[in-house]
Enzyme design. Structure first.
Site, mmCIF file in Angstrom:
data_model
loop_
_atom_site.group_PDB
_atom_site.id
_atom_site.type_symbol
_atom_site.label_atom_id
_atom_site.label_comp_id
_atom_site.label_asym_id
_atom_site.label_seq_id
_atom_site.Cartn_x
_atom_site.Cartn_y
_atom_site.Cartn_z
ATOM 1 N N ARG A 68 29.311 45.366 42.801
ATOM 2 C CA ARG A 68 28.737 44.081 42.604
ATOM 3 C C ARG A 68 28.060 44.112 43.639
ATOM 4 O O ARG A 68 28.413 44.985 44.596
ATOM 5 C CB ARG A 68 30.276 42.900 43.133
ATOM 6 C CG ARG A 68 30.547 42.323 42.006
ATOM 7 C CD ARG A 68 31.640 41.453 42.119
ATOM 8 N NE ARG A 68 32.919 41.763 42.742
ATOM 9 C CZ ARG A 68 32.751 41.788 44.142
ATOM 10 N NH1 ARG A 68 31.946 40.671 44.783
ATOM 11 N NH2 ARG A 68 33.724 42.225 45.201
ATOM 12 N N TYR A 211 27.353 46.239 35.670
ATOM 13 C CA TYR A 211 28.579 46.209 35.650
ATOM 14 C C TYR A 211 29.312 45.387 36.083
ATOM 15 O O TYR A 211 28.701 44.532 37.028
ATOM 16 C CB TYR A 211 27.609 47.896 37.465
ATOM 17 C CG TYR A 211 29.342 48.056 37.705
ATOM 18 C CD1 TYR A 211 30.106 49.629 37.013
ATOM 19 C CD2 TYR A 211 30.201 47.644 38.221
ATOM 20 C CE1 TYR A 211 30.519 49.392 36.939
ATOM 21 C CE2 TYR A 211 31.638 48.378 39.046
ATOM 22 C CZ TYR A 211 31.991 49.095 38.470
ATOM 23 O OH TYR A 211 32.641 49.606 38.762
ATOM 24 N N GLY A 213 31.369 42.728 37.147
ATOM 25 C CA GLY A 213 31.595 41.685 37.719
ATOM 26 C C GLY A 213 30.131 40.935 37.698
ATOM 27 O O GLY A 213 29.674 40.164 37.732
ATOM 28 N N LYS A 220 34.608 36.974 37.847
ATOM 29 C CA LYS A 220 33.765 36.136 39.182
ATOM 30 C C LYS A 220 33.164 35.170 38.862
ATOM 31 O O LYS A 220 32.580 34.767 39.378
ATOM 32 C CB LYS A 220 33.669 37.150 40.184
ATOM 33 C CG LYS A 220 34.068 38.499 40.153
ATOM 34 C CD LYS A 220 35.672 38.214 40.667
ATOM 35 C CE LYS A 220 36.211 39.821 40.554
ATOM 36 N NZ LYS A 220 37.614 39.544 41.480
ATOM 37 N N HIS A 240 41.021 33.493 43.118
ATOM 38 C CA HIS A 240 41.201 34.911 44.160
ATOM 39 C C HIS A 240 42.468 35.562 43.279
ATOM 40 O O HIS A 240 43.074 35.809 45.327
ATOM 41 C CB HIS A 240 40.472 35.425 44.533
ATOM 42 C CG HIS A 240 39.942 36.904 44.737
ATOM 43 N ND1 HIS A 240 39.810 37.452 45.193
ATOM 44 C CD2 HIS A 240 40.426 37.720 43.142
ATOM 45 C CE1 HIS A 240 39.799 38.700 45.123
ATOM 46 N NE2 HIS A 240 39.849 38.789 43.449
ATOM 47 N N SER A 262 40.046 42.337 49.366
ATOM 48 C CA SER A 262 40.096 43.961 48.227
ATOM 49 C C SER A 262 41.110 44.921 49.859
ATOM 50 O O SER A 262 41.165 44.727 50.879
ATOM 51 C CB SER A 262 38.532 44.118 48.274
ATOM 52 O OG SER A 262 37.556 43.519 48.575
ATOM 53 N N CYS A 264 44.172 45.493 49.864
ATOM 54 C CA CYS A 264 45.355 45.147 49.921
ATOM 55 C C CYS A 264 46.264 45.365 49.134
ATOM 56 O O CYS A 264 47.555 44.626 49.306
ATOM 57 C CB CYS A 264 44.795 43.336 51.141
ATOM 58 S SG CYS A 264 43.743 43.744 52.029
ATOM 59 N N GLY A 265 46.173 45.847 48.052
ATOM 60 C CA GLY A 265 47.094 46.459 47.293
ATOM 61 C C GLY A 265 47.968 45.041 46.300
ATOM 62 O O GLY A 265 48.890 45.035 45.655
ATOM 63 N N ASN A 268 48.807 46.434 42.946
ATOM 64 C CA ASN A 268 50.433 47.470 43.199
ATOM 65 C C ASN A 268 51.205 46.076 43.020
ATOM 66 O O ASN A 268 52.410 46.284 42.624
ATOM 67 C CB ASN A 268 50.420 47.996 43.761
ATOM 68 C CG ASN A 268 49.588 48.936 44.389
ATOM 69 O OD1 ASN A 268 49.136 49.896 42.590
ATOM 70 N ND2 ASN A 268 49.345 49.956 44.745
ATOM 71 N N ASP A 287 44.184 39.578 39.136
ATOM 72 C CA ASP A 287 43.033 38.912 39.802
ATOM 73 C C ASP A 287 42.550 37.695 40.076
ATOM 74 O O ASP A 287 41.771 37.110 40.939
ATOM 75 C CB ASP A 287 42.244 39.839 39.053
ATOM 76 C CG ASP A 287 40.498 39.997 40.096
ATOM 77 O OD1 ASP A 287 40.618 40.294 40.616
ATOM 78 O OD2 ASP A 287 39.354 39.673 39.900
ATOM 79 N N ASN A 377 34.935 53.323 43.508
ATOM 80 C CA ASN A 377 35.068 52.039 42.839
ATOM 81 C C ASN A 377 34.495 52.078 41.273
ATOM 82 O O ASN A 377 34.635 51.508 40.532
ATOM 83 C CB ASN A 377 33.775 50.812 42.580
ATOM 84 C CG ASN A 377 33.705 49.695 42.974
ATOM 85 O OD1 ASN A 377 34.811 48.914 42.667
ATOM 86 N ND2 ASN A 377 32.533 48.928 42.555
ATOM 87 N N SER A 378 35.113 53.183 40.786
ATOM 88 C CA SER A 378 35.763 53.476 39.042
ATOM 89 C C SER A 378 36.328 52.990 38.774
ATOM 90 O O SER A 378 37.806 52.823 39.581
ATOM 91 C CB SER A 378 35.556 55.313 38.502
ATOM 92 O OG SER A 378 36.610 56.136 39.834
ATOM 93 N N ARG A 379 36.613 52.887 37.396
ATOM 94 C CA ARG A 379 37.696 51.552 36.930
ATOM 95 C C ARG A 379 37.954 51.423 35.339
ATOM 96 O O ARG A 379 37.930 52.289 34.523
ATOM 97 C CB ARG A 379 36.971 49.885 36.704
ATOM 98 C CG ARG A 379 36.123 49.427 37.742
ATOM 99 C CD ARG A 379 37.490 48.850 38.814
ATOM 100 N NE ARG A 379 36.719 48.146 40.387
ATOM 101 C CZ ARG A 379 37.065 47.149 40.506
ATOM 102 N NH1 ARG A 379 37.603 46.132 39.971
ATOM 103 N NH2 ARG A 379 36.182 46.800 41.472
ATOM 104 N N ARG A 410 45.306 42.668 55.618
ATOM 105 C CA ARG A 410 45.298 44.290 56.362
ATOM 106 C C ARG A 410 45.405 44.189 57.755
ATOM 107 O O ARG A 410 44.536 43.900 58.845
ATOM 108 C CB ARG A 410 43.985 44.805 56.278
ATOM 109 C CG ARG A 410 44.647 46.907 56.522
ATOM 110 C CD ARG A 410 43.685 47.581 55.741
ATOM 111 N NE ARG A 410 43.869 47.750 54.346
ATOM 112 C CZ ARG A 410 45.141 48.978 53.506
ATOM 113 N NH1 ARG A 410 45.576 49.103 54.447
ATOM 114 N NH2 ARG A 410 44.650 49.214 52.489
ATOM 115 N N ASN A 508 58.576 45.875 49.134
ATOM 116 C CA ASN A 508 57.567 44.685 49.401
ATOM 117 C C ASN A 508 58.715 43.606 48.849
ATOM 118 O O ASN A 508 59.106 42.399 48.918
ATOM 119 C CB ASN A 508 56.473 44.288 49.200
ATOM 120 C CG ASN A 508 56.006 45.441 50.485
ATOM 121 O OD1 ASN A 508 56.248 45.294 51.019
ATOM 122 N ND2 ASN A 508 54.407 46.164 49.618
#
Ligand code: SAT
Ligand code: MN
Length: 598
Positions: A68, A211, A213, A220, A240, A262, A264-265, A268, A287, A377-379, A410, A508
């Protein structure tokens, strides 16, 4: 809102951009087949080995079109104050004029695709509709995965539903004005890029990038920037946030949304595998969450998206096996490495890199190459429906009732593992003051706080101060007992030696369990200067090797450090001038006076 019909808008846009052909898309599998074959034949896609990764493809972008572009992203409201101090502002008429000159003839020699899409299930009261015009078949295929593309959207619009016109061009015409042809590349784009949102007419114009967003305008641009404006006007929240269902061993469900900046997991946590026996997490979104009051006065949430557009590096069998399983087939990979046998790889997928990789730029790669094989930043782009722990209600038009909202960042210091807000207003203050600490790896002073309020810094379509006010208003309009409770979490606190105090990942779940028990009023909490902290014995620490000293450190509130933090918050709030809600100033004063009493 939109005065033109879709047909009129398409005709007008075609006149401006001059494509060689117009194709109306329907999101069908026949369309998927046709466009994937087209992209394989023109070299934009590499078909992956169908035995290892069926119906999956690798795209390599132009090396200058990999993320982005926040400094090329504009909020075009009549008055600058309505964009606020956190956005790039341009006058809407000025921007339209400029964009018209860029879009003039920008699709010459290319096909223009018209993509009707829904954000949210088509029949959900929370769904909103859009039509994206694009000259990129890669974008059409990605929209198939990330949104609900269908003719049903055009039907809804023809019956009077509002819709967002979203215009996109890669800005690389194949013919000049005299009809002279230039050769195509596998990733057409333009060095000049504009991602423009018009919050007063709910329009999006995006030029020059193919690319993520920048180009998948449902994400976004519509779901957050325009969505936040729609939410303010209509009384709901576009956020978000990830969205999950947490289930206790006794079968009780809790729906939780969480906002993190971004790195911060978020993905996950959306796919968490709890280490606590009997606890389960089901994914709803990773997201974006749209949150609206229902007729009973409770907040309900949907994930407006239909797919994941996840960062590949760091997603591995150890860190997130659920994500790895999700992308077993029917996936578009962008800028990852290619293996000898026609599969994909990236840093962190496995401990060791396979031999004879081709990197994301198409060059032979070895661990000695000195650069990563996959772009950082591959997706991966893949449907939510393929997630092995997807919640059956992810597609429910009614959405899910929201029980808790988490804000995270973080933070090596200050912020404890978990703290509950005293009330909604205090929760809004927690969201407004989210920040992540600068690490030693990046430029800047270590420990400097980078503000990312509500993790919405690049995504709020209007003045951030007004956005906080809107959050307060939504809370005031509902009964306090019916509101989700708000918590702040921090998995990243470190000890004096720079070591993480908390193990994170699946552990967590122990924090999630405490949150669930708070929601059930099973445990009490202790008041502190910054909110309600757990009583240590209420945390389920069974099977976790963590010392009492470390635990104390995770929850320690350092008076001097918090005074300093309050100073920084005051400086930050000052930027918002009259747009800062009085309640935010009061919360800051309360924090300061609480600290003085420590
Ligand atoms: O490129 S996207 O905006 O879709 C993803 C991201 O930056 O988080
Ligand atoms: Mn995001």
């Amino acid at each position: 809102m939109t005065v033109l019909t879709v047909e009129q808008w398409v005709a007008e846009t075609a006149k401006l951009t001059q494509p060689s052909e117009i194709v109306w898309c329907d999101g069908s599998s026949a369309e998927w087949l046709k466009l994937t074959e087209l992209l394989v034949s023109n070299g934009t896609f590499i078909r992956l080995n169908p035995e290892l990764r069926p119906n999956s493809f690798l795209a390599r972008t132009d090396p200058a079109d990999v993320a982005r572009v926040e400094d090329r992203t504009f909020i075009c409201s009549t008055h600058e104050v309505d964009a606020g101090p956190t956005n790039n502002w341009r006058d809407p008429l000025w921007m339209k004029n400029l964009l018209r000159s860029l879009f003039k003839g920008s699709m010459r020699g290319r096909t223009m695709y018209v993509v009707p899409f829904a954000m949210g299930p088509l029949d959900s009261p929370q769904a909103r509709f859009g039509v994206e015009i694009t000259d990129s078949p890669y974008v059409v295929l990605s929209m198939h995965i990330m949104t609900r593309v269908s003719n049903g959207v055009l039907e809804k619009i023809s019956k009077g539903a509002d819709w967002v016109p979203a215009l996109h061009s890669v800005g690389a015409p194949l013919l000049d004005e005299n009809g002279v042809q230039s050769p195509d590349t596998t990733w057409p784009c333009n060095v000049e890029k504009y991602i423009a949102q018009f919050p007063e007419s709910n329009e999006i114009w995006s030029f020059g990038s193919g690319y993520g967003g920048n180009a998948l305008l449902g994400k976004k641009c519509m779901s957050l920037r325009i969505g936040s404006v729609l939410g303010r006007n209509e009384g709901w929240l576009a956020e978000h946030m990830l969205l999950v269902k947490l289930t206790s061993p006794s079968g009780k469900n809790f729906h939780i949304a969480a906002a993190f900046p971004s790195a911060c997991g978020k993905t996950n946590l959306a796919m968490l595998r709890p280490t606590l026996p009997g606890w389960k997490v089901a994914t709803i979104g990773d997201d974006i969450a749209w949150i609206a009051p229902d007729s009973d006065g409770r907040l309900r949430a949907i994930n407006p998206e239909a797919g994941f557009f996840g960062v590949a590096p760091g997603t591995g069998l150890k860190t997130n096996p659920v994500a790895v399983e999700t992308m077993r087939a029917n996936t578009i990979f962008t800028n990852v490495a290619l293996t000898e046998d026609g599969d994909v790889w990236w840093e962190g997928l496995t401990d060791d890199a396979p031999a004879n990789l081709i990197d994301w730029t198409g060059k032979a790669w070895s661990p000695l190459s000195g650069s990563p094989a996959a772009h950082p930043n591959s997706r991966f782009t893949v449907s939510l429906s393929q997630c092995p722990i997807i919640d059956p209600e992810w597609d429910s038009p009614a959405g899910v009732p929201l029980d808790a909202i988490l804000f995270g960042g973080r933070r090596a210091t200050n912020v404890p593992l978990v703290v509950e807000s005293r009330d909604w207003e205090h929760g809004v203050f927690m969201g407004a003051t989210i920040s992540s600490e600068q690490t030693a790896a990046a430029e800047g002073v270590v420990g400097t706080l980078r503000r990312d309020p509500f993790a919405m810094l690049p995504f709020c379509g209007y003045n951030m101060g007004d956005y906080w006010q809107h959050w307060l208003k939504v809370g005031q309009s509902l009964k306090a007992d019916d509101l989700p409770r708000i918590f702040q979490v921090n998995w990243f606190r470190k000890d004096a030696n720079g070591k993480f105090l908390w193990p994170g990942f699946g552990e967590n779940a122990r924090v999630m369990e405490w949150i669930a028990r708070r929601l059930e009023n099973e445990v009490s909490a202790q008041e502190s200067a910054i909110g309600k902290l757990p009583i240590i014995r209420d945390l389920n620490l069974e099977g976790l090797a963590i010392s009492d000293e470390k635990l104390a450190e995770i929850f320690q509130i350092d008076k001097a450090a918090w005074h300093h933090e309050a100073e920084l918050t005051a400086e930050y709030f000052a930027k918002f001038g009259e747009q800062l809600p009085a309640e935010m100033g009061q919360q800051l004063e309360l924090l300061r006076s609480n600290l003085t009493k420590l």
